[in-house]
Write a protein that holds these residues in place. Structure first.
Motif, PDB file in Angstrom:
ATOM      1  N   LEU A 171      -6.970 -35.290   0.303  1.00 32.70           N
ATOM      2  CA  LEU A 171      -6.311 -33.817   1.126  1.00 32.70           C
ATOM      3  C   LEU A 171      -5.076 -33.910   0.048  1.00 32.70           C
ATOM      4  O   LEU A 171      -4.742 -34.316  -0.490  1.00 32.70           O
ATOM      5  CB  LEU A 171      -5.537 -35.068   2.608  1.00 32.70           C
ATOM      6  N   ALA A 172      -4.640 -32.616   0.743  1.00 35.53           N
ATOM      7  CA  ALA A 172      -3.070 -32.057   0.310  1.00 35.53           C
ATOM      8  C   ALA A 172      -2.244 -31.235   1.138  1.00 35.53           C
ATOM      9  O   ALA A 172      -3.105 -31.372   1.865  1.00 35.53           O
ATOM     10  CB  ALA A 172      -3.997 -30.745  -0.911  1.00 35.53           C
ATOM     11  N   VAL A 173      -1.104 -31.764   0.705  1.00 34.18           N
ATOM     12  CA  VAL A 173      -0.419 -31.544   1.820  1.00 34.18           C
ATOM     13  C   VAL A 173       1.006 -30.111   1.255  1.00 34.18           C
ATOM     14  O   VAL A 173       1.939 -31.105   0.106  1.00 34.18           O
ATOM     15  CB  VAL A 173      -0.198 -32.498   2.614  1.00 34.18           C
ATOM     16  N   LEU A 174       1.028 -28.958   1.552  1.00 35.60           N
ATOM     17  CA  LEU A 174       1.667 -28.130   0.310  1.00 35.60           C
ATOM     18  C   LEU A 174       2.627 -26.792   1.239  1.00 35.60           C
ATOM     19  O   LEU A 174       2.647 -27.296   2.645  1.00 35.60           O
ATOM     20  CB  LEU A 174       1.002 -27.297   0.580  1.00 35.60           C
ATOM     21  N   ALA A 206      -4.811 -38.003  -2.294  1.00 36.71           N
ATOM     22  CA  ALA A 206      -3.969 -37.199  -1.904  1.00 36.71           C
ATOM     23  C   ALA A 206      -3.352 -36.004  -3.323  1.00 36.71           C
ATOM     24  O   ALA A 206      -2.212 -37.100  -3.931  1.00 36.71           O
ATOM     25  CB  ALA A 206      -3.175 -37.081  -0.475  1.00 36.71           C
ATOM     26  N   VAL A 207      -2.313 -35.256  -2.705  1.00 34.69           N
ATOM     27  CA  VAL A 207      -1.938 -34.361  -3.642  1.00 34.69           C
ATOM     28  C   VAL A 207      -1.018 -33.833  -3.015  1.00 34.69           C
ATOM     29  O   VAL A 207      -1.128 -33.515  -1.284  1.00 34.69           O
ATOM     30  CB  VAL A 207      -2.356 -32.590  -4.258  1.00 34.69           C
ATOM     31  N   TYR A 208       0.623 -33.653  -2.534  1.00 27.65           N
ATOM     32  CA  TYR A 208       1.530 -32.778  -2.200  1.00 27.65           C
ATOM     33  C   TYR A 208       2.452 -32.144  -3.475  1.00 27.65           C
ATOM     34  O   TYR A 208       2.633 -32.650  -4.805  1.00 27.65           O
ATOM     35  CB  TYR A 208       2.740 -34.184  -1.407  1.00 27.65           C
ATOM     36  N   ALA A 209       2.462 -30.745  -3.441  1.00 27.04           N
ATOM     37  CA  ALA A 209       3.506 -29.808  -3.498  1.00 27.04           C
ATOM     38  C   ALA A 209       4.210 -29.135  -2.836  1.00 27.04           C
ATOM     39  O   ALA A 209       3.867 -28.809  -1.593  1.00 27.04           O
ATOM     40  CB  ALA A 209       2.666 -29.823  -4.664  1.00 27.04           C
ATOM     41  N   ASP A 210       5.682 -28.717  -3.260  1.00 26.78           N
ATOM     42  CA  ASP A 210       6.713 -28.324  -2.389  1.00 26.78           C
ATOM     43  C   ASP A 210       7.451 -27.018  -3.409  1.00 26.78           C
ATOM     44  O   ASP A 210       7.597 -27.461  -4.432  1.00 26.78           O
ATOM     45  CB  ASP A 210       7.209 -28.922  -1.379  1.00 26.78           C
ATOM     46  N   PHE A 211       7.543 -25.678  -2.333  1.00 24.54           N
ATOM     47  CA  PHE A 211       8.431 -24.820  -3.646  1.00 24.54           C
ATOM     48  C   PHE A 211       8.716 -23.670  -3.027  1.00 24.54           C
ATOM     49  O   PHE A 211       8.136 -23.040  -2.177  1.00 24.54           O
ATOM     50  CB  PHE A 211       7.572 -24.526  -4.889  1.00 24.54           C
ATOM     51  N   ALA A 212       9.736 -24.191  -2.741  1.00 22.53           N
ATOM     52  CA  ALA A 212      10.410 -22.908  -1.433  1.00 22.53           C
ATOM     53  C   ALA A 212      12.158 -23.094  -0.951  1.00 22.53           C
ATOM     54  O   ALA A 212      12.713 -23.606  -3.112  1.00 22.53           O
ATOM     55  CB  ALA A 212      11.132 -23.921  -0.134  1.00 22.53           C
ATOM     56  N   ILE A 213      12.637 -21.454  -1.910  1.00 25.12           N
ATOM     57  CA  ILE A 213      13.905 -20.992  -2.213  1.00 25.12           C
ATOM     58  C   ILE A 213      14.844 -21.007  -0.945  1.00 25.12           C
ATOM     59  O   ILE A 213      14.448 -20.319   0.000  1.00 25.12           O
ATOM     60  CB  ILE A 213      13.974 -20.401  -3.606  1.00 25.12           C
ATOM     61  N   SER A 214      15.955 -20.827  -1.646  1.00 20.95           N
ATOM     62  CA  SER A 214      16.987 -20.632  -0.179  1.00 20.95           C
ATOM     63  C   SER A 214      16.857 -19.196  -0.618  1.00 20.95           C
ATOM     64  O   SER A 214      16.538 -18.549  -0.879  1.00 20.95           O
ATOM     65  CB  SER A 214      18.915 -21.211  -0.590  1.00 20.95           C
ATOM     66  N   GLY A 215      17.754 -18.929   0.623  1.00 23.39           N
ATOM     67  CA  GLY A 215      17.443 -17.091   1.566  1.00 23.39           C
ATOM     68  C   GLY A 215      19.305 -17.668   1.411  1.00 23.39           C
ATOM     69  O   GLY A 215      19.459 -17.896   1.161  1.00 23.39           O
ATOM     70  N   VAL A 267       1.716 -20.133  -4.931  1.00 18.53           N
ATOM     71  CA  VAL A 267       0.440 -19.520  -6.044  1.00 18.53           C
ATOM     72  C   VAL A 267       0.811 -21.147  -7.154  1.00 18.53           C
ATOM     73  O   VAL A 267      -0.145 -22.231  -7.509  1.00 18.53           O
ATOM     74  CB  VAL A 267       0.931 -18.698  -6.847  1.00 18.53           C
ATOM     75  N   TYR A 268       2.238 -22.054  -7.217  1.00 22.88           N
ATOM     76  CA  TYR A 268       2.227 -22.983  -8.215  1.00 22.88           C
ATOM     77  C   TYR A 268       1.656 -24.153  -6.747  1.00 22.88           C
ATOM     78  O   TYR A 268       1.036 -25.352  -7.861  1.00 22.88           O
ATOM     79  CB  TYR A 268       3.282 -23.431  -8.368  1.00 22.88           C
ATOM     80  N   PRO A 269       2.297 -24.468  -5.902  1.00 21.70           N
ATOM     81  CA  PRO A 269       1.434 -26.405  -5.502  1.00 21.70           C
ATOM     82  C   PRO A 269       0.194 -25.828  -5.439  1.00 21.70           C
ATOM     83  O   PRO A 269      -0.437 -26.905  -5.214  1.00 21.70           O
ATOM     84  CB  PRO A 269       2.193 -25.939  -3.952  1.00 21.70           C
ATOM     85  N   VAL A 270      -0.153 -24.594  -5.347  1.00 24.25           N
ATOM     86  CA  VAL A 270      -2.446 -24.407  -5.110  1.00 24.25           C
ATOM     87  C   VAL A 270      -2.373 -24.328  -6.570  1.00 24.25           C
ATOM     88  O   VAL A 270      -3.330 -24.710  -6.343  1.00 24.25           O
ATOM     89  CB  VAL A 270      -2.098 -22.627  -4.012  1.00 24.25           C
ATOM     90  N   THR A 271      -2.084 -24.332  -7.138  1.00 25.38           N
ATOM     91  CA  THR A 271      -2.332 -24.560  -8.805  1.00 25.38           C
ATOM     92  C   THR A 271      -2.342 -25.626  -9.350  1.00 25.38           C
ATOM     93  O   THR A 271      -3.411 -26.279  -9.492  1.00 25.38           O
ATOM     94  CB  THR A 271      -1.858 -23.558  -9.728  1.00 25.38           C
ATOM     95  N   THR A 292       5.762 -21.817   4.991  1.00 27.63           N
ATOM     96  CA  THR A 292       4.477 -21.909   5.366  1.00 27.63           C
ATOM     97  C   THR A 292       4.043 -23.177   4.588  1.00 27.63           C
ATOM     98  O   THR A 292       4.157 -23.415   3.957  1.00 27.63           O
ATOM     99  CB  THR A 292       3.505 -20.814   3.886  1.00 27.63           C
ATOM    100  N   ALA A 293       3.198 -23.512   4.979  1.00 26.43           N
ATOM    101  CA  ALA A 293       2.516 -25.229   5.219  1.00 26.43           C
ATOM    102  C   ALA A 293       1.109 -25.157   5.082  1.00 26.43           C
ATOM    103  O   ALA A 293       0.180 -23.853   5.364  1.00 26.43           O
ATOM    104  CB  ALA A 293       2.701 -25.759   6.706  1.00 26.43           C
ATOM    105  N   MET A 294       0.255 -25.687   4.241  1.00 26.58           N
ATOM    106  CA  MET A 294      -1.286 -25.276   3.462  1.00 26.58           C
ATOM    107  C   MET A 294      -1.437 -27.207   4.003  1.00 26.58           C
ATOM    108  O   MET A 294      -1.064 -27.995   2.912  1.00 26.58           O
ATOM    109  CB  MET A 294      -0.880 -24.346   2.019  1.00 26.58           C
ATOM    110  N   THR A 295      -2.953 -26.368   4.430  1.00 23.00           N
ATOM    111  CA  THR A 295      -3.447 -28.031   4.290  1.00 23.00           C
ATOM    112  C   THR A 295      -4.804 -27.729   3.460  1.00 23.00           C
ATOM    113  O   THR A 295      -5.146 -27.623   4.621  1.00 23.00           O
ATOM    114  CB  THR A 295      -3.682 -29.435   5.443  1.00 23.00           C
ATOM    115  N   PHE A 296      -5.459 -29.050   2.815  1.00 21.56           N
ATOM    116  CA  PHE A 296      -6.868 -29.006   2.056  1.00 21.56           C
ATOM    117  C   PHE A 296      -7.088 -29.776   2.262  1.00 21.56           C
ATOM    118  O   PHE A 296      -6.993 -30.824   2.305  1.00 21.56           O
ATOM    119  CB  PHE A 296      -6.892 -27.963   0.573  1.00 21.56           C
ATOM    120  N   GLY A 297      -8.427 -29.636   2.874  1.00 23.88           N
ATOM    121  CA  GLY A 297      -9.433 -31.194   2.786  1.00 23.88           C
ATOM    122  C   GLY A 297     -10.707 -31.097   2.303  1.00 23.88           C
ATOM    123  O   GLY A 297     -11.025 -29.535   1.312  1.00 23.88           O
TER     124      GLY A 297
END
Lengths: 324, 324
Positions: free
Chosen positions: A223-226, A149-158, A181-185, A212-217
């Motif tokens: 699995l990737a959980v982003l 599995a891969v986890y990655a997050d990139f969220a900034i404050s509004g 684009v960073y978690p996906v890359t 936005t949440a993304m799961t890739f299989g």
């Protein structure tokens, strides 16, 4: 010492400034010109940084005979037009990430570069970082077994105002292209192209994604959980899990200078040299490719750029975001 | 000192041993009996721990007049039968998590408890931990603004043999019930019931999930991004993101004694007393409820237990796992 590579900078925003600042760390790099749609802006940028020439159009920069490579640093909605102009003029280009707004226009740039035999690379600097390159080697060598599995997050404050670029569909606004684009890359580095994609998002009133949440299989079973977002700040962490251990980057994974390798209950910290804003590594890769007469980088190959853009397209389709 | 609460222990496995060990930390708790399907097993468990009586059937334990409350510690496929037996005998019960294999059987236990006016609580000890209770207070008080996302992961290293309980559908095997119940419960603490659920999993040849990703969406716009698995170990971390900050538990979130509150670039560590295996807090809650004549806990209310079981049902449906 090799002949310096002469850089032209297309656009004058924050990332252009950061890149020029990092180029100053490289003895083989020289910034010879800057081009902008507005001459006064280009002149101010040049004056502040001691850049010899300033142009009031992208075309002049693309045509400048003493510019070896152009760094396209516009907001991403303009990447395709700017890069296409340079490539058509036979000029090698490094294009800020994401390379374009969608896979089709990225493929057009790749086709143009190949037809002309001109160098093209996406400025996905994460792929060129020493820490990330070492991580890839370790994972490829089986240091953590098979990746599960891969986890990655990139969220900034509004909050971001409704008029902000990040909320403008026509500018490719929303979290996905700027941050996602960073978690996906990162995931693509270890798992390649998923066979299944599932995405869920909350949209702004303007119709771009703010959460936005993304799961890739993958066919391997991994699995990737982003996650990416512009409404609340995240740790900006990433983890690669394997059957025999894991590698963790606890913060700002996409620009990291190190990571922790965890195996059998033991943790090992690995650190790598820092260099400016971290953009010099991609610049060095560009210069090495140009010196070798290559039109594509092994670290940031066209196929990887297209893979990621294709994944982002599918996510965008699922969450109902359109930049048109 | 109050009259001690007299506990009966139903089943003799690892979690029963851990719970009895933690009860020893509580001056008001007394373990008076243990019951198992096998008398010799019950006797061995009792002898090792100085428990006065051992029964060779659950029914005898449920009927023992000096047992104030039964702790059901069987593997989860047997929870419903064991708890139903106790409730039908008018005996208060604390049932190990997950309370049953699905929401319908959990609802049956809740209905039985309510009909009989008997105390019932799921042993979801995370909900009773001082650190988690303080986190909930902080979040409810707006310490991190509005919640925008929750991350949580609980994956352990394999491989598990095909004959292992964790791979047996009829025993509720797979990652979801054993491990996934924690990330789902953690999320429920801060966001309640999702309006959208999306799950993706890889299954074992036996048909249970070995690698599962879950994304939940809420009417507020918040998202939860969760992972559980039995093929590669994870940090077992959890994060609650908000519009004005975040709270991070970097490891073993479900049994944590502390967390980090991050606001405006500042990090504040908060720690809470440790107590044995962490199970004494739920035991104290049970005893407080019984002393007050209550049939339900505010910390682990029936509705929360049913909510979580309903979420797990939907995930299971989407990933194609059946325990029948």
């Amino acid at each position: 010492m090799a002949t310096p590579t002469r850089w032209g900078i297309l656009a004058t925003g924050g990332i252009a400034a950061a890149f020029v600042s990092d180029l100053a760390l490289l003895p083989d790099a020289e910034v010879v010109a800057v081009g902008s749609r507005r001459l006064d802006t280009a002149q101010a940028f040049a004056a502040e940084r001691g850049i010899p020439r300033a142009y009031g159009s992208w075309a002049e920069l693309a045509a400048a005979p003493d510019v070896d490579v152009v760094y396209v640093a516009t907001p991403h909605a303009a990447h395709h037009a700017a890069a296409h102009l340079c490539l058509s003029a036979g000029k090698p280009v490094l294009v800020e990430k994401p390379i374009t707004l969608d896979r089709a226009s990225a493929a057009d740039l790749v086709a143009t570069a190949r037809e002309r035999g001109v160098f093209l690379m996406e400025a996905m600097w994460t792929r060129a970082l020493p820490a990330i390159r070492r991580m890839r080697e370790l994972v490829a060598d089986g240091a953590i077994g098979e990746v599960t599995a891969v986890y990655a997050d990139f969220a900034i404050s509004g909050p971001f105002a409704p008029t902000h670029r990040l909320r403008a569909p026509e500018l490719g606004g929303g979290a996905l292209l700027d941050l996602g684009v960073y978690p996906v890359t990162f995931t693509h580095l270890f798992l390649g192209v998923p066979s299944r994609i599932s995405a869920m998002a909350t949209l702004t009133p303007e119709g771009v994604d703010e959460n936005t949440a993304m799961t890739f299989g993958y066919d391997s079973g991994a699995l990737a959980v982003l996650h990416c977002g512009i409404v609340g700040g995240s740790p900006v962490s990433a983890t690669v899990l394997g059957t025999r251990g894991r590698i963790v980057i606890p913060k700002r994974f996409f620009g990291t200078t190190g990571f922790t390798l965890v195996r059998g209950g033991e943790s090992e910290e690995m650190t790598f040299p820092r260099s400016g804003n971290g953009l010099a590594f991609e610049a060095e890769e560009v210069m090495a490719c140009l010196a070798a007469g290559r039109t594509e980088s092994d670290l940031v190959p066209h196929a990887a750029t297209l893979d990621v853009m294709g994944i982002l397209d599918e996510v965008r389709k699922q969450i109902g975001v359109s930049y048109a």
